[in-house]
Structures are given as C-alpha cells and as structure tokens.
Design a protein around this motif. Sequence first.
Motif, PDB file in Angstrom:
ATOM      1  N   LYS A 270       0.214   6.958   2.138  1.00 16.14           N
ATOM      2  CA  LYS A 270      -1.137   7.017   2.678  1.00 16.14           C
ATOM      3  C   LYS A 270      -2.194   6.742   1.620  1.00 16.14           C
TER       4      LYS A 270
ATOM      5  N   TYR B  66      -7.734  12.075   8.770  1.00 21.10           N
ATOM      6  CA  TYR B  66      -6.882  10.914   8.538  1.00 21.10           C
ATOM      7  C   TYR B  66      -6.679  10.091   9.821  1.00 21.10           C
TER       8      TYR B  66
ATOM      9  N   GLN C   8      -7.427   6.104  10.262  1.00 23.74           N
ATOM     10  CA  GLN C   8      -6.468   5.125  10.777  1.00 23.74           C
ATOM     11  C   GLN C   8      -7.033   4.298  11.923  1.00 23.74           C
TER      12      GLN C   8
ATOM     13  N   TYR D 266      -7.332   6.655  -0.236  1.00 26.87           N
ATOM     14  CA  TYR D 266      -6.543   6.315   0.942  1.00 26.87           C
ATOM     15  C   TYR D 266      -6.840   4.862   1.291  1.00 26.87           C
TER      16      TYR D 266
END
Length: 151
Positions: A3, A90, A94, A113
Amino acid sequence: MIKGVSFSTPQAFDHILQRIFKTVDVEKYDWYIIRNQTEVWSESGDQDFFAREKYSGTDFSDLIALKHKIVFLKLQAYVQAKKCDNIQTYPEFQSSDCQMLLLISDCELVEIYSKSESVLSEIYKNAVSEKFMDIVYITDQNDCRNTMDIL
C-alpha cells in the motif's frame, strides 16, 4: 498487497521533500496541501511555506527546491483532478482520483501511499539510497492506520 512505504528522515532544514520525491516525476501531478494538517517552516522562519492550497507540478517542484523543515504535513497528488477532497481513509484513497498521499508526523516519520507499486518501489529504493532510516513497505499486515490524518 503493498500500500505504501514508511521511513524516518533527519530533523533539519533541508530539501527533504525534494529528497523524498527524487525518483518521482512530481511535475506530472497537481499537489493539494491539507491546510489544517500542515506545519512547514521555510529556512527564513516563515511558517507558511505552503502559501497556497494547490500547486501545479512545476510550482511544487520549484518550491520543494527551497530549504524547509516539516513538523507535520499531509499532501495529496492528483493527475488533472477535477475535485480534490481531503481523504480520510484508505478505502476513500483507493476510490478517489488521488494517486499518491504523503503523511509526515513528528518532524521525521514519513508514510507514502500510492496506487502504483512501481512508484512505491522507486520511493523505497530512493529512501535506501538517501540513507533514511526504518524503511519498510506498508501492507495490510502492518498498516495500523484507521485514518489518513496526522492530527
């Protein structure tokens, strides 16, 4: 799944962002600074190193060539984004247009990230070459973050 990358940098007035992103084409991104998650000092003592909320890649590249000291920082990188929201989790990262998210806390703890494993690989190799410390890939197994915030 990888990640991100995590490492520690020295605490000093330096070109630290330029060093962190040495292997990244920063000019291809638009950079969004999360104002309430940012304290960066210029070498002249001005706390408002990032005077604006958004920077083109060229402006960002020119700015990070100046010496600065980071207390804490949250940056988000987009490729021609129409909308830049403050990403909180997160899963939000995404599903967003954001390609890279950088968090720096306690003057030296860096987490990056990215949606691109090749970018993460280059950042990792660069961190080793820059002699940063405690370099690790961030994975589902070792990522303890609940939110993508510093404060």
